[in-house]
Enzyme design. Structure first.
Site: not given
Ligand SMILES: NC(=O)C1=CN([C@@H]2O[C@H](COP(=O)(O)OP(=O)(O)OC[C@H]3O[C@@H](n4cnc5c(N)ncnc54)[C@H](O)[C@@H]3O)[C@@H](O)[C@H]2O)C=CC1
Ligand SMILES: O=C(O)[C@H](O)CS(=O)(=O)O
Length: 472
Positions: A172, A247, A281, A376
């Site tokens: 997906k 992850e 990331c 972030e």
């Protein structure tokens, strides 16, 4: 406008479903649409993957390797087209998109070989009338859920090791960047990888992932994306004790010591900070510079930031393309305004430009209570904070729930090794702003994830270890 369908088993699937628009982030124009699949399509994909598994697993590692290398060859053939599609749907400059396609294809080549080295072992038995052997077998059907920021690499980083050992996969992709995934799987079919081995379902992420998490035939979930979503998937996977690889997010520190080569350090921080317009990331989110050299470093670094070319990713020479959507711009602006409100200063940048592009920005006078040091940013903002001692730098760098990547610049080898060992991160770039590669394990400590992708470690995520005890 090109029509894209899901790939469930054979070829296109889902033409009768409601559509999801795929938009070019720079122009905000619709470039394609994909079907809005849900539970039914998710189950159909598992049906196909489950059906294809026995025959695919029965092939030898060499037969699967040959098909992976044929896929590699076709991706190389269509690299330019795939890169253009990626730039159109995600926004990254085409040169960077080409780099991602090559990086993504490295996983196919690496695991085409690793699959042939999935060794077992024999163990000396206590009794002479026994033999003990250990083998490795594919887990079965794998469900992969991937993010928008690396539309190709996050697909092959999961699919290549999985199919190399004999698993089958349902994918997906992010609804913001589904086109690259669909094109890659079309090429897998063209390479002769049998129908049902790799499937792509587009649409309602919650409905699709819930269906896969509840399905006992799905033996493994592998997810790349935010820590928040990773946590929820892990919770639901526990209902059927599914294997999970995660992850997740990072809050990477980049530490510049007073004995670093400042040109090299500035280049390294540029490489990690501004890749994909800061939307990775592993981007440096916090930049710690030793007090005595902060003025000199900031001068060198800022000159390089000012030289970065912004604009449409399709235009030759663009280095900083648009952010993925309006929400991303709002988050970056919120971080910049919050920092300024708490005393930081803008040295360069700080403005939204045309087409969801945010100006590469350098902030100084940054302190720990600012949002950009705790969340972030996922954008081209470089917040510089100063420190006095090595111990302070380590303590502040480690003071987070994240532990994915960290960067350290020093020309003192002993200090470099000592500090790298003290940094609580799965990846450390020592004088290197671009550590990611297919042959190295990628993954985080703490709440940045579970498991590793890439390297020889990455293949172990898709096998079960079986011990066979033989009575003679
Ligand atoms: N550690 C790593 O390798 C990476 C981590 N990330 C992190 O992910 C974030 C940015 O990527 P996004 O795609 O926005 O992350 P996201 O977590 O929102 O989405 C990732 C994928 O999960 C799907 N998803 C979203 N909500 C879901 C739900 N409730 N249930 C099931 N699936 C769901 C999305 O459709 C997408 O396919 C950042 O935090 C970034 O740090 C992104 C890429 C790589
Ligand atoms: O999604 C990401 O941010 C990637 O995992 C980073 S990398 O592997 O391309 O460095």
């Amino acid at each position: 406008m090109e029509n894209y369908e899901m790939i469930i088993g054979t070829t296109d699937f889902g033409e009768k479903l409601e559509k999801i628009s795929v938009v070019n982030p720079f122009t905000q124009k619709e470039i394609a649409h994909v079907p809005k699949g849900g539970e039914q399509e998710a189950v159909r994909a598992v049906d196909e993957a489950h059906k294809a598994f026995p025959e695919w697993a029965a092939l030898s590692a060499y037969e699967r390797s040959g098909l992976l290398m044929k896929w590699h060859e076709l991706i190389e053939r269509d690299k330019e087209d795939l890169a253009k599609t990626m730039t159109l749907e995600q926004g990254k400059p085409t040169k960077e998109a080409i780099g991602e396609i090559e990086y993504a294809n490295d996983f196919n080549k690496w695991y085409a070989e690793e699959g042939k080295r999935l060794y077992g072992e024999t163990i000396p038995a206590t009794h002479h009338n026994k033999r003990m052997i250990v083998t490795k077998q594919p887990v079965g059907v794998v469900a992969a859920i991937t993010p928008w920021n690396f539309p190709a690499a996050m697909i092959t980083r999961k699919v290549a090791p999985a199919i190399a050992v004999g698993c089958t996969v349902v994918i997906k992709p992010s609804s913001q960047t589904p086109l690259t995934a669909i094109k890659l799987v079309r090429l897998a079919l063209e390479a002769g990888i049998p129908e049902g081995v790799v499937n792509v379902v587009t649409g309602d992420s919650k409905a699709i992932s819930d269906a896969w998490l509840e399905d006992g035939r799905v033996k493994k979930i592998t997810f790349t994306g935010s820590t928040e979503v990773g946590r929820s998937l892990m919770k639901k996977a526990s209902d059927t004790v599914k294997k999970v690889s995660l992850e997740l997010g990072g809050l990477a520190p980049a530490i510049v010591m007073d004995d670093s080569d400042l040109e090299k350090a500035a280049d390294g921080v540029i490489a990690t900070k501004f890749r994909n317009a800061g939307q990775t990331c592993v981007c440096a989110n916090r930049i710690y510079v030793q007090e005595s050299i902060v003025d000199e470093f900031t001068k060198i670094f800022t000159e390089k930031v000012k030289a970065l070319k912004t604009g449409d990713g399709l235009v030759e020479g663009t280095q900083i393309g648009p952010l993925v959507d309006e929400k991303a711009i709002e988050k970056v602006e919120k971080h910049v305004q919050d920092a300024l409100g708490k005393g930081a200063k803008v040295v360069t940048g700080g403005k939204k430009l045309e087409g969801l592009v945010y100006e590469p920005t350098v902030l100084t006078g940054v302190t720990e209570e600012m949002l950009c040091m705790n969340e972030e940013t996922f954008g081209p903002v470089a917040p510089i904070s100063t420190f006095k001692t090595e111990e302070e730098a380590i303590q502040r760098a480690n003071d987070t729930i994240y532990g994915l990547a960290a960067y350290l610049f020093t020309e003192n080898l002993s200090r470099g090794i000592r500090m790298s060992e003290q940094l609580e991160y799965g990846i450390v770039g020592l004088n290197d702003g671009s550590p990611s590669s297919a042959q190295a394990p990628f993954g985080g400590f703490k709440q940045s994830g579970l498991g590793r992708e890439g390297g020889h470690q990455g293949i172990e995520e898709f096998v079960e270890v079986k011990y066979i005890s033989i009575g003679l």
